[in-house]
Scaffold this motif. Structure first.
Motif, PDB file in Angstrom:
ATOM      1  N   MET A   1       0.821  -1.368  -0.017  1.00 51.04           N
ATOM      2  CA  MET A   1       0.184   0.098   0.016  1.00 51.04           C
ATOM      3  C   MET A   1       0.819   1.427  -0.124  1.00 51.04           C
ATOM      4  SD  MET A   1      -2.632   1.384   2.900  1.00 51.04           S
ATOM      5  CE  MET A   1      -4.198   0.428   2.267  1.00 51.04           C
ATOM      6  N   ALA A   2       0.615   2.035  -1.037  1.00 49.41           N
ATOM      7  CA  ALA A   2       1.303   3.588  -0.962  1.00 49.41           C
ATOM      8  C   ALA A   2       1.121   4.265   0.227  1.00 49.41           C
ATOM      9  CB  ALA A   2       1.151   4.269  -2.290  1.00 49.41           C
ATOM     10  N   LEU A   3       1.780   4.494   1.003  1.00 53.61           N
ATOM     11  CA  LEU A   3       1.560   5.511   2.255  1.00 53.61           C
ATOM     12  C   LEU A   3       1.704   6.784   1.825  1.00 53.61           C
ATOM     13  CD1 LEU A   3       3.581   3.382   5.001  1.00 53.61           C
ATOM     14  CD2 LEU A   3       0.983   3.286   4.373  1.00 53.61           C
ATOM     15  N   LYS A   4       0.957   7.752   2.664  1.00 47.53           N
ATOM     16  CA  LYS A   4       1.028   9.091   2.358  1.00 47.53           C
ATOM     17  C   LYS A   4       2.377   9.666   2.892  1.00 47.53           C
ATOM     18  CE  LYS A   4      -3.775   9.431   3.390  1.00 47.53           C
ATOM     19  NZ  LYS A   4      -4.929   9.510   4.443  1.00 47.53           N
ATOM     20  N   GLU A   5       2.746   9.059   3.781  1.00 45.38           N
ATOM     21  CA  GLU A   5       4.154   9.922   4.332  1.00 45.38           C
ATOM     22  C   GLU A   5       4.815   8.532   5.070  1.00 45.38           C
ATOM     23  OE1 GLU A   5       6.252  12.872   7.268  1.00 45.38           O
ATOM     24  OE2 GLU A   5       4.215  13.203   6.604  1.00 45.38           O
ATOM     25  N   VAL A   6       6.003   8.002   4.770  1.00 45.91           N
ATOM     26  CA  VAL A   6       6.548   6.797   5.526  1.00 45.91           C
ATOM     27  C   VAL A   6       7.198   7.476   6.906  1.00 45.91           C
ATOM     28  CG1 VAL A   6       8.110   4.872   5.293  1.00 45.91           C
ATOM     29  CG2 VAL A   6       6.975   5.742   3.147  1.00 45.91           C
ATOM     30  N   PHE A   7       6.764   6.740   7.843  1.00 44.93           N
ATOM     31  CA  PHE A   7       7.260   7.094   9.122  1.00 44.93           C
ATOM     32  C   PHE A   7       8.738   6.629   9.202  1.00 44.93           C
ATOM     33  CE2 PHE A   7       8.044   6.514  13.603  1.00 44.93           C
ATOM     34  CZ  PHE A   7       7.557   7.488  14.115  1.00 44.93           C
ATOM     35  N   ARG A  32       7.793  -4.978   0.833  1.00 43.28           N
ATOM     36  CA  ARG A  32       7.079  -3.935   1.315  1.00 43.28           C
ATOM     37  C   ARG A  32       7.902  -2.842   1.462  1.00 43.28           C
ATOM     38  NH1 ARG A  32       4.125  -7.882   2.205  1.00 43.28           N
ATOM     39  NH2 ARG A  32       1.631  -7.801   2.318  1.00 43.28           N
ATOM     40  N   GLN A  33       9.481  -3.145   1.788  1.00 45.08           N
ATOM     41  CA  GLN A  33      10.157  -1.980   1.833  1.00 45.08           C
ATOM     42  C   GLN A  33      10.702  -1.566   0.256  1.00 45.08           C
ATOM     43  OE1 GLN A  33      14.342  -2.797   3.456  1.00 45.08           O
ATOM     44  NE2 GLN A  33      14.343  -1.156   4.800  1.00 45.08           N
ATOM     45  N   GLN A  34      10.625  -2.430  -0.525  1.00 44.92           N
ATOM     46  CA  GLN A  34      11.084  -2.100  -1.867  1.00 44.92           C
ATOM     47  C   GLN A  34       9.833  -1.501  -2.384  1.00 44.92           C
ATOM     48  OE1 GLN A  34      11.426  -6.232  -3.666  1.00 44.92           O
ATOM     49  NE2 GLN A  34      13.478  -6.176  -3.489  1.00 44.92           N
ATOM     50  N   HIS A  35       8.537  -1.635  -1.989  1.00 35.91           N
ATOM     51  CA  HIS A  35       7.483  -0.683  -2.433  1.00 35.91           C
ATOM     52  C   HIS A  35       7.572   0.568  -1.849  1.00 35.91           C
ATOM     53  CE1 HIS A  35       5.333  -4.743  -3.919  1.00 35.91           C
ATOM     54  NE2 HIS A  35       6.486  -4.427  -4.129  1.00 35.91           N
ATOM     55  N   GLY A  36       8.160   0.882  -0.792  1.00 40.04           N
ATOM     56  CA  GLY A  36       8.097   2.134  -0.123  1.00 40.04           C
ATOM     57  C   GLY A  36       7.360   2.105   1.069  1.00 40.04           C
ATOM     58  N   ALA A  37       7.127   1.005   1.695  1.00 43.13           N
ATOM     59  CA  ALA A  37       6.127   0.981   2.945  1.00 43.13           C
ATOM     60  C   ALA A  37       7.045   1.315   4.148  1.00 43.13           C
ATOM     61  CB  ALA A  37       5.457  -0.417   2.916  1.00 43.13           C
ATOM     62  N   PHE A  38       8.379   1.009   3.966  1.00 40.79           N
ATOM     63  CA  PHE A  38       9.269   1.260   5.060  1.00 40.79           C
ATOM     64  C   PHE A  38      10.399   1.954   4.519  1.00 40.79           C
ATOM     65  CE2 PHE A  38       7.744  -3.268   6.226  1.00 40.79           C
ATOM     66  CZ  PHE A  38       6.943  -2.891   7.181  1.00 40.79           C
ATOM     67  N   LEU A 127      -1.840  -6.423   7.313  1.00 39.03           N
ATOM     68  CA  LEU A 127      -0.663  -5.691   7.833  1.00 39.03           C
ATOM     69  C   LEU A 127      -0.513  -4.494   7.236  1.00 39.03           C
ATOM     70  CD1 LEU A 127       2.332  -5.975   9.294  1.00 39.03           C
ATOM     71  CD2 LEU A 127       3.036  -7.110   7.162  1.00 39.03           C
ATOM     72  N   ASP A 128      -0.719  -4.419   5.855  1.00 37.99           N
ATOM     73  CA  ASP A 128      -0.559  -2.984   5.159  1.00 37.99           C
ATOM     74  C   ASP A 128      -1.694  -2.033   5.580  1.00 37.99           C
ATOM     75  OD1 ASP A 128       1.531  -4.135   3.138  1.00 37.99           O
ATOM     76  OD2 ASP A 128      -0.223  -5.439   2.591  1.00 37.99           O
ATOM     77  N   MET A 129      -2.668  -2.420   5.984  1.00 35.01           N
ATOM     78  CA  MET A 129      -3.744  -1.536   6.359  1.00 35.01           C
ATOM     79  C   MET A 129      -3.258  -0.973   7.870  1.00 35.01           C
ATOM     80  SD  MET A 129      -7.135  -3.384   5.130  1.00 35.01           S
ATOM     81  CE  MET A 129      -8.481  -2.215   5.550  1.00 35.01           C
ATOM     82  N   LEU A 130      -2.742  -1.787   8.468  1.00 37.91           N
ATOM     83  CA  LEU A 130      -2.404  -1.362   9.918  1.00 37.91           C
ATOM     84  C   LEU A 130      -1.160  -0.412   9.731  1.00 37.91           C
ATOM     85  CD1 LEU A 130      -2.281  -1.762  13.148  1.00 37.91           C
ATOM     86  CD2 LEU A 130      -0.698  -3.907  12.642  1.00 37.91           C
ATOM     87  N   LEU A 131      -0.225  -0.996   8.921  1.00 38.09           N
ATOM     88  CA  LEU A 131       0.732   0.018   8.906  1.00 38.09           C
ATOM     89  C   LEU A 131       0.808   1.409   8.329  1.00 38.09           C
ATOM     90  CD1 LEU A 131       3.358  -2.367   6.865  1.00 38.09           C
ATOM     91  CD2 LEU A 131       3.742  -1.354   9.231  1.00 38.09           C
TER      92      LEU A 131
END
Length: 1081
Positions: A1-7, A32-38, A127-131
């Motif tokens: 999931m693309a996050l608005k801002e990665v913490f 997910r890290q490759q996708h930008g979630a982390f 997990l993605d929704m929680l992140l």
């Protein structure tokens, strides 16, 4: 999931019960890290619980130790150091217990929702929704410390006020609202007026919960994230060397310490509650915790005492989010089916459905391949399946994990509504199998079998015993009634000692279908509980990935063949990141090869291959995507494509591609050549416009008589870019523009005459008087004409006109001299000129091509109409390989204000409509239109390449912008016919924003300064043409503002050598006159 801002997480730890899950789950985190979630620098750790039944508190202590140990090593320490906590943001996520309806735990349960546009295509799991919830809402602004959260629930926060962290120290829990009826099976917080936590009430009666009920009638659920400040995190870390809590960690296990079960909420947090006494905390019986009165009572009391001494006095506060929602993923099959149905609105989620009409609204097909006649009823869910019809999935059903081999058997199975049929990948020692299970959605898995509410396949167990002949002792052995449940009933055949693995036939008997009870008895059988413990989660994830990529390739194939503007880049990136590029390239090769009847499909397929190669290089590595594409290694493939031998050309491209895959720079160069191949096909598609070029015979003028042609320039007022192929014939284009004289002159023209000598004299002059450049080229041999398709060759445009107008054939067996004498009685002298600076944005080159064509046609005794000239220029620019759209020649060859349109089809045809406007509007427009030369040279070639690439990629911003360009052009035409200057200005301003969206980078800083300075005196403004420089077109609020404009711009520094020019509407368009003698021009 693309996050608005990665913490900015420092460490993310995912705990799991099973050691065999570590590598599979670690890979999921890395994806997910490759996708930008982390963040790219975040340390990702998957940590198995060192002992069984460790509890959420024990798992937290172990995870914290592992995180700090890794940070200590990274910082260069040789021992565990709490100093690394000073600036660390640590997230600990617990996967919790097995989940019956998803073999990869609740964390990796796919949800049928679509998030923001993804950079890399992939599933959205719990997990993605929680992140997303944590990283973009809950944790924003928090200081260094440790966040702990379970993945057993879905948290939904529509809005949360940014928390005040200040100098926060202590523990803070986030709570969401729940009903009292739900809370009796869960936990609630009891707080004081200041938000301090007084008590945690767990699995209590409604009467016990009553004091915690809020004014809204809701309670604050023990529902999610907990934050431990840096100082408290250090206190927790100290327990790893303190018996008996050291038994919670892997170091304690390795040191021989006995395991210890600790609860996060009922042990660690409970001791922080203000109303809790030491005696009650240490000695109290609490549901869900180890008993202080049981066999391990001494160790339990000792562990609690350590926690009390370590943590008591730490402030513990609660943040209650009243508009939040907490959805715990229970063991109820019916609840889970409803959750999947209610979670989203799309019925097709990352699936390929061959017959979409058979899938009802209100159903969900998630990551599946459905081939043929497969009916999915409303309220049914199919996930992670590859099925072939005919199959009927009834309402309330959940089908999961079924492969293609099951389809034939499913057709004979008596499936009814509300059935859950699953395939599980399990590992029995070295044996990997797929085991099938079946339940009713309303079955309760954990209640005793002698309970009246116990059912199997939604019917009383007695009916199951009756129709199968199976006896209870065959399911549970010697276990007593209280411990017998569907969860531990050995219902499911796995392996026949003499026949091998069991397929779906193993559950057919259970459903009342074919199969014998004797075979069931003879088979090795497993209970559902055993199957969950034996699940091969890596195998499950690999199966899902396999389905995902096959379905994605099929969707890509459909998108290309059906001309949909689906954005394929996210899937391409996903395929490359997961090493599936070869399969995708083969699919794209196949689509391109089979598209001989649709050049647009083939061109888009080649553009997709270019994107695959660009992604393989690493976006941003290997050089710029735009560049030359004429390496000799690719020449033979290009020749085949030029000859129309599509399949052979695509295969030759693929053969050559194999030599360009081992370095980023080679991959980028190969991508350029695939885009170049796509341009060949695009040119051939646009050349279909020649169908609308009609010339007749007329008397050839006398030798030496000049045919002199003059044309106005064009100002585009809206819709530009929509006329650019392939947008013009895939989406359809609409442009409003106007023919104008600049400073009272028609700035573009040509003159042509026949001359006795059989050669071609080609003279071109460009630039304003006093700084113009003249180039003369004489062609006496056919070899002199061979570079007519190279736009930068001397006289290329004039040579292309001679070829396009069939004055000369470069492939003829006759020499140039013979052709000229035989057909025209001599040679031609052709002059062309433009008084406009290079890159003006006023359509010079296309209008000039039309002017020269008109002169050549007249000189060689052929008649034509303006529509033929428009389409002939389209054809000519493909021959010249400059590409481009049709609006420039429309603007300069057709006089006045007009709207031109092309439909979404081939052959490409342009229809022009003169707008009916009043003379008053013409006069008002002329007195308010001004041109300002910015002094910046426009470089549109790369802009065009980028726009075509983005269109072929199906980027939503580009596709949506094309639609908005067309809509704005129609609004602009309406404003003109209504005589509204203000509305015209609005359309011009909107048009400029659309141009910038279509081609980012087309607004130089100096131009931005100009436009800002003029905003108070203009109704609308836009850079002409593609932007990037050239002329700025403005529509002033008042009449005759040229001096005021000069004054405003002169007061601004750094604008360079701008000039202001008057504009006069030209109502004639192209004109041709004959002159028998030399004259000044």
């Amino acid at each position: 999931m693309a996050l608005k801002e990665v913490f900015k997480w420092t460490v993310v730890v995912l705990t799991c019960q099973h050691k065999d899950s570590v590598y599979a789950f670690q890979r999921e985190l890395e994806i997910r890290q490759q996708h930008g979630a982390f963040p790219s620098g975040a340390l990702l750790l998957t940590v198995p619980d060192p002992q069984e039944r460790l509890g959420s508190g024990g798992a937290t202590l172990n995870a914290l130790l592992v995180a700090v140990e890794h940070l200590s090593a990274r910082a260069g320490y040789t021992v565990v150091s709490a100093d690394v906590l000073d600036d660390a943001h640590i997230l600990i996520l617990h996967t919790g217990r097995n989940f019956p309806w998803d073999g990869c735990s609740r964390a990796f349960c796919w949800m049928p929702v679509k998030g923001p546009e993804q950079c890399v295509e992939g599933p959205i799991c719990c997990l993605d929704m929680l992140l997303d919830c944590l990283s973009s809402k809950v944790c924003v602004g928090s200081p260094p410390g440790v966040w702990v959260c379970s993945t057993d629930a879905i948290l939904s926060l529509s809005n949360i006020q940014l928390l005040d962290w200040g100098d926060f120290s202590g523990v803070r829990a986030i709570s969401l609202p729940g009903d009292v009826s739900f809370a009796v099976n869960h936990g609630v917080y009891l707080t004081d007026a200041g938000g301090g936590v007084r008590d945690i009430i767990y699995q209590a009666s409604k009467e016990r919960i009553q004091p915690a009920v809020l004014h809204s009638g809701k309670v604050a659920l023990v529902s999610g994230p907990v934050f431990f400040s840096r100082s408290v995190s250090e206190k927790l870390l100290q327990t790893y060397v303190t018996p008996p809590l050291d038994g919670c960690t892997y170091l304690g296990m390795d040191s021989g310490a006995p395991s210890q079960q600790i609860s996060l909420f009922l042990d660690i947090l409970m001791c922080l509650c203000s109303e809790m006494t030491e005696t009650e905390f240490v000695n109290g019986e609490r549901p869900g915790c180890s008993s202080p009165l049981g066999p391990q009572g001494v160790a339990v009391k000792s562990a609690r005492s350590v926690l009390w001494r370590t943590l008591k006095g730490v402030p513990f506060s609660l943040v209650y989010v009243p508009n939040g929602k907490y959805d715990y993923l229970t063991m109820s099959g019916r609840e889970h089916v409803l959750r999947l149905i209610d979670a989203g609105t799309e019925k097709n989620i990352l699936s390929h459905i061959q017959e979409l009409q058979y899938v009802s609204e209100g159903s969900r097909v998630i990551n599946s391949m459905l081939e043929g006649d497969i009916h999915v009823a409303a309220g049914a869910v199919v996930q992670h399946c590859h099925l072939q019809g005919p199959v009927h999935v009834h309402t309330g059903c959940l089908l999961s994990g079924l492969n293609l081999d099951t389809s034939a058997f499913m057709r004979s199975m008596p499936l009814t509504s509300n059935i859950i049929l699953q395939g599980h990948r399990v590992q029995l020692g070295g044996l990997k199998l797929t085991v099938f299970t079946v339940f009713g959605a309303y079955d309760h898995l954990e209640i005793p079998c002698d309970d009246d509410a116990c059912s199997f396949l939604n019917k009383p167990l007695s009916q199951f015993y009756s129709h199968t002949g199976i006896k209870p002792e065959e399911l549970w052995g010697a276990e007593n009634g209280a411990s017998r449940s569907l969860l531990n009933a050995r219902l499911f055949p796995v392996f026949m000692p003499k026949g091998g693995p069991m397929g779906l036939e193993g559950v057919s008997l259970l459903l009342g279908g074919s199969g014998s009870a004797d075979n069931w008895r003879a088979a090795w059988r497993l209970s559902f509980k055993e199957i969950m413990s034996l699940t091969d989660q890596q195998g499950e994830l690999e199966w899902r990935q396999e389905v995902f990529f096959i379905a994605g390739q099929r969707r890509a194939e459909d998108a290309l063949k059906c001309h949909t503007n689906e954005n394929l880049l996210p899937f391409i990136r996903a395929a490359v990141l997961n090493g599936k590029q070869e399969e995708l390239l083969q699919t794209l090769d196949s689509v391109a090869s089979d598209s001989s009847n649709d050049l647009g499909v083939c061109a888009r397929s080649l553009a997709c291959i270019a994107n695959v190669l660009g992604c393989l290089a690493g976006e941003g590595r290997g050089g710029l995507r735009s560049g030359p594409a004429a390496n000799p290694s690719w020449a033979s493939a290009f020749t085949l494509l030029e000859q129309g031998k599509l399949s052979s050309g695509v295969q030759a491209m693929a053969n050559q591609r194999a030599f360009w895959l081992n370095r980023p720079d080679l991959l980028v160069r190969a991508a350029r050549h695939y885009e170049g191949a796509g341009q060949i096909l695009l040119r051939k598609a646009v050349m279909s416009a020649y169908k609308f070029v009609f010339t007749g015979q007329s008397e050839m003028p006398p030798m030496g008589q000049w045919q002199e042609v003059e044309c106005p320039a064009r100002l585009d007022l809206s819709g530009g870019w929509s006329d650019t192929p392939p947008i013009a014939f895939e989406h359809g284009g609409v442009v409003v523009n106007v023919a104008v004289r600049v400073d009272g002159k028609r700035p573009i023209g040509a003159r042509v005459r026949r001359i006795p000598k059989p050669h071609l004299v080609l003279v071109s002059t460009s630039g304003p008087p006093g700084c113009n450049v003249t180039t003369e080229t004489v062609c006496s041999l056919l070899s002199d004409m061979e570079d007519y398709c190279q736009p930068h060759a001397p006289g290329a445009l004039l040579k292309a006109v001679c070829v396009c107008s069939k004055v000369v054939s470069v492939s003829s067996h006759l020499s140039l001299e013979q052709q000229l004498l035989q057909y025209w009685g001599g040679g031609l002298e052709v002059h062309s000129w433009s008084l406009l600076p290079h890159g003006s944005g006023l359509g010079t080159s296309s209008i000039l091509a039309g002017a020269v064509l008109a002169g050549v046609y007249r000189c060689t005794g052929r008649s034509y109409d303006t529509s033929s000239l428009i389409h002939a220029v389209l054809y000519l620019e493909q021959i010249l390989t400059t590409g481009g759209g049709w609006q420039d020649q429309v603007g300069g060859l057709v006089g006045g204000l007009k709207v031109a349109r092309s439909q979404a089809k081939l052959p490409l045809k342009v229809d022009v409509e003169q707008l009916s406007i009043s003379q008053d509007f013409v006069s008002a427009l002329q007195q308010r239109l001004l041109l300002i030369y910015t002094g910046k040279t426009r470089l549109a070639r790369n802009l065009l390449q980028d726009v075509v690439r983005n269109w072929y990629s199906g980027l939503p911003s580009t596709v949506q912008n094309a639609e908005q360009l067309v809509r704005n052009a129609e609004d602009c035409a309406h404003s003109c016919t209504e005589g509204s200057l203000s509305e015209l200005g609005v359309c011009m301003d909107r048009y400029w924003q659309q141009k910038k969206a279509m081609a980012p980078g087309c607004e130089p800083a100096a131009v931005r300064t100009m436009m800002n300075a003029l905003r108070t005196v203009t109704l609308g403004q836009t850079l002409a043409g593609a932007g990037g420089g050239g002329f700025l077109v403005i529509l002033t609020r008042d009449e005759n503002q040229d001096e005021n404009v000069k004054h405003l711009l002169s007061s601004k520094q750094g604008l360079g050598d701008f000039t202001v020019h008057s504009v006069e509407l030209d109502m004639e368009g192209i004109t041709v006159q004959q002159h028998n003698t030399e004259h000044a021009w």
